[in-house]
Design a protein around this motif. Structure first.
Motif, PDB file in Angstrom:
ATOM      1  N   ILE A  76      -6.450   3.276   3.086  1.00  0.00           N
ATOM      2  CA  ILE A  76      -5.378   2.625   3.842  1.00  0.00           C
ATOM      3  C   ILE A  76      -5.987   1.529   4.720  1.00  0.00           C
ATOM      4  CG2 ILE A  76      -3.551   2.933   5.556  1.00  0.00           C
ATOM      5  CD1 ILE A  76      -3.319   5.812   4.627  1.00  0.00           C
ATOM      6  N   THR A  77      -5.489   0.365   4.546  1.00  0.00           N
ATOM      7  CA  THR A  77      -5.994  -0.756   5.352  1.00  0.00           C
ATOM      8  C   THR A  77      -5.428  -0.684   6.773  1.00  0.00           C
ATOM      9  OG1 THR A  77      -6.043  -2.150   3.399  1.00  0.00           O
ATOM     10  CG2 THR A  77      -6.168  -3.264   5.525  1.00  0.00           C
ATOM     11  N   ASP A 137       2.137   1.756  -3.512  1.00  0.00           N
ATOM     12  CA  ASP A 137       1.075   2.263  -4.390  1.00  0.00           C
ATOM     13  C   ASP A 137       0.841   3.748  -4.152  1.00  0.00           C
ATOM     14  OD1 ASP A 137       0.843  -0.260  -5.422  1.00  0.00           O
ATOM     15  OD2 ASP A 137      -0.889  -0.825  -4.190  1.00  0.00           O
ATOM     16  N   GLU A 187       0.838  -1.200   0.000  1.00  0.00           N
ATOM     17  CA  GLU A 187       0.000   0.000   0.000  1.00  0.00           C
ATOM     18  C   GLU A 187       0.879   1.258   0.000  1.00  0.00           C
ATOM     19  OE1 GLU A 187      -2.690  -0.227   3.244  1.00  0.00           O
ATOM     20  OE2 GLU A 187      -4.054  -1.607   2.202  1.00  0.00           O
TER      21      GLU A 187
END
Length: 407
Positions: A249-250, A207, A204
């Motif tokens: 955002i996880t 990315d 993430e």
């Protein structure tokens, strides 16, 4: 008379030396003498011995073989009286417990005293000493057996104690090994989870960095176009943002460790008991372990083991959809316009009748029950009394959330 008196008497009064034994019986003067009466100091044949011991006056006399009688008499030497130097000690005063010569029998010092021949006293004491020797030997034998028993007990006790210590050390080693395996497995799980989660987070991040780079390039392009009026007409197709929406955002929660402080290590490890109770204690532990396994199976509320509990509850109270736990063993649920307190086995512990349906239930640590039904929220106390907390009309309250304050 005790042994000390015998020793005293023997030390003070050795007796006379006797003549060589008579070969003929002194009673019948016909047969050869084979026996000797220590009390009468006479030798006798076998027939006279039988008659002598049958007589009431002499039935308790000490009759021995002539050979033994000669040996006894020869071993004794005469001793003279210290008071009357010419007299030999022949008598024994039982009143004074003293060996004396015959002149003391008429002496005023021994008036009305009882006397007997010294030889008779010596043979009587000899029998007492023989009995004491026999009893003492028997006691010595018993004491030796007791010592042997103690040695065996010490050996057995030492072996059992050493075995117990060895078992404790083996249990310590085994538990350390088991704990290491459990800890290694948990560490392995955390490590794997960490690698997977960090991989996702880094992806993430990569990315976002790519998108950020694209935005920076776009921003730079826009700033350059603004500086040149000539290129204004060519900005139209670049004005659109390269990324219409920002990436999400996880949020990943790492694994944490919660130690089980409710377990007593002493109970897990074991305890010391009397060796005679070992088998009984092992049976008791096995029984408790089986009960705990059964209880654990009954207490489980997981999807895989909740069928029995659900069946019991359905058969008893016809429950609705709402359940709120009070503790590990009890929970409130709604059932056919009632609040019902049930245990893990489906047994009804308490029931509160309601006037309306229940949408949700929440229970505080004080035992207060909050219930929502349609457009109101009510609180039920320990005495089943009801307090209206809030009206939510025109809205229906379908759920309750109970938060805990540290104040």
């Amino acid at each position: 008379m005790n042994t000390n008196k015998v020793a005293k008497m023997a030390a003070k009064t050795p007796t006379l030396d006797f003549q060589v034994a008579i070969e003929k019986c002194e009673l019948c003067q016909e047969e050869d003498a084979q026996f000797y009466c220590n009390d009468c100091q006479e030798e006798m044949c076998s027939g006279c011995k039988t008659a002598h011991l049958r007589s009431k006056a002499s039935h308790s006399h000490n009759v021995v073989s002539t050979k033994l009688g000669k040996s006894i008499r020869k071993s004794r030497k005469p001793i003279k009286c210290t008071t009357h130097s010419r007299e030999i000690i022949r008598m024994y005063c039982t009143s004074c417990d003293e060996a004396v010569c015959v002149k003391f029998v008429t002496d005023i010092k021994h008036e009305n005293h009882k006397f007997e021949e010294l030889e008779t006293t010596l043979y009587r004491y000899q029998d007492e000493i023989s009995q004491n020797i026999s009893q003492t030997k028997q006691q010595i034998e018993e004491l030796q057996k007791s010592l042997h028993t103690i040695d065996v007990n010490v050996k057995d006790y030492t072996e059992v104690s050493d075995k117990t210590i060895n078992e404790i050390n083996q249990q310590r080693k085994q538990m350390k090994s088991d704990i290491d395996k459990i800890a290694d497995d948990l560490v392995h799980q955390v490590t794997n989870r960490k690698e997977q989660d960090l991989k996702l987070i880094l992806k993430e991040k990569k990315d976002i960095q790519k998108i950020l780079s694209e935005h920076n390039e776009f921003l730079q392009s826009c700033e350059e176009k603004l500086k040149s009026i000539k290129g204004f007409s060519n900005i139209q197709h670049h004005i659109k943002n390269p990324q219409s929406s920002l990436p999400s955002i996880t949020h990943i929660n790492p694994l944490t460790f919660v130690s089980n402080n409710t377990l007593e290590l002493e109970d897990m490890f074991g305890q010391l008991v009397d060796s005679l109770e070992t088998k009984l204690t092992q049976k008791m532990y096995k029984h408790e372990k089986d009960q705990k396994k059964q209880t654990k199976s009954d207490d489980s509320v997981s999807c895989t083991s909740g069928t029995t509990i659900s069946t019991d509850i359905v058969s008893r109270i016809n429950p609705g959809w709402c359940v709120s736990a009070v503790n590990d063993n009890e929970a409130w649920c709604d059932g056919d316009r009632n609040l019902v307190l049930i245990d893990i086995h489906g047994n009804v512990k308490r029931k509160i009748q309601l006037n309306n349906n229940v949408y949700d239930i929440a229970v505080t640590t004080k035992g207060e029950i909050f219930v929502t039904g349609s457009t109101n929220i009510k609180k039920y106390l320990q005495d089943d009394s009801c307090i209206n907390i809030a009206d939510t009309e025109p809205y229906e309250t379908r759920g309750l959330c109970l938060t805990f304050s540290t104040r």
